[in-house]
Design an enzyme around this catalytic site. Structure first.
Site, PDB file in Angstrom:
ATOM      1  N   HIS A  23      -4.286   6.517  -4.694  1.00 20.47           N
ATOM      2  CA  HIS A  23      -3.536   7.107  -3.586  1.00 20.47           C
ATOM      3  C   HIS A  23      -3.896   8.563  -3.275  1.00 20.47           C
ATOM      4  O   HIS A  23      -3.681   9.012  -2.156  1.00 20.47           O
ATOM      5  CB  HIS A  23      -2.035   7.056  -3.886  1.00 20.47           C
ATOM      6  CG  HIS A  23      -1.469   5.686  -3.960  1.00 20.47           C
ATOM      7  ND1 HIS A  23      -1.608   4.885  -5.076  1.00 20.47           N
ATOM      8  CD2 HIS A  23      -0.754   4.967  -3.068  1.00 20.47           C
ATOM      9  CE1 HIS A  23      -0.999   3.733  -4.855  1.00 20.47           C
ATOM     10  NE2 HIS A  23      -0.476   3.756  -3.650  1.00 20.47           N
ATOM     11  N   ASP A  92       3.968  -0.703  -1.681  1.00 26.50           N
ATOM     12  CA  ASP A  92       3.411   0.276  -2.608  1.00 26.50           C
ATOM     13  C   ASP A  92       3.825  -0.066  -4.029  1.00 26.50           C
ATOM     14  O   ASP A  92       4.972  -0.472  -4.271  1.00 26.50           O
ATOM     15  CB  ASP A  92       3.934   1.677  -2.263  1.00 26.50           C
ATOM     16  CG  ASP A  92       2.836   2.684  -2.069  1.00 26.50           C
ATOM     17  OD1 ASP A  92       1.707   2.444  -2.534  1.00 26.50           O
ATOM     18  OD2 ASP A  92       3.109   3.724  -1.457  1.00 26.50           O
TER      19      ASP A  92
END
Length: 168
Positions: A23, A92
């Site tokens: 990320h 996520d």
């Protein structure tokens, strides 16, 4: 959740993103697209240890139409899409400090009868694969049948969509 707590939550998640090899190089706009709706809808889990965030998971409840939209472009979901149906997707899943299994066990316990899918992406890859997850009390054979039904519906909808496009 109060707005001030939303800002605090966003800070925790941003910190996890910054520590995640996958990320950390993603844009701020992706953080907003992937995290803000989850916080606003309360569709997330944040695990803390000694006051420090160690893992985060968010999910959306998509309609078949929005599922297709998401699969075609993972950054396409808008706020209203996050609660548009009953097809659960992990958006996520972040555990940059080795707490992946802790998050996995937590989710199986917290959602014992639910089925989720996710797009799993590995660092350095531009492609993802669909993975499946079922709660701890869901019969595995039943889960497989339901996932097969989801795939059947998805494939049929994609075929119908391509037929409509080719006719025009």
């Amino acid at each position: 959740m109060e707005k001030n707590n939303n800002f605090e939550m966003l800070g925790y998640v941003a910190w996890l993103w910054a520590n995640s090899p996958l990320h950390r190089n993603w844009s701020l706009s992706l953080l907003a697209i992937n995290v803000l709706p989850a916080i606003q809808y309360g569709q997330y889990t944040l695990l803390m240890r000694d006051g420090v965030p160690i893992a985060f998971c968010s999910w959306a409840n998509l309609s078949l139409e929005n599922e297709i939209k998401y699969l075609e472009d993972v950054s396409s979901l808008v706020y209203d899409d996050w609660n548009s149906g009953d097809r659960k997707w992990f958006i996520d899943w972040i555990a940059p400090f080795g707490h992946n299994y802790v998050l996995y066990k937590h989710m199986r316990k917290s959602f014992p009868y639910d089925l989720f899918r996710s797009i799993r992406v590995y660092k350095g890859s531009s492609e993802g694969k669909i993975t499946e997850f079922h709660g701890g009390k869901v019969d595995k054979q039943l889960a497989n049948k339901i996932f097969q039904q989801y795939h059947f519906e998805l494939i049929n909808e994609l075929k119908n969509k391509s037929e409509v496009i080719s006719i025009n």
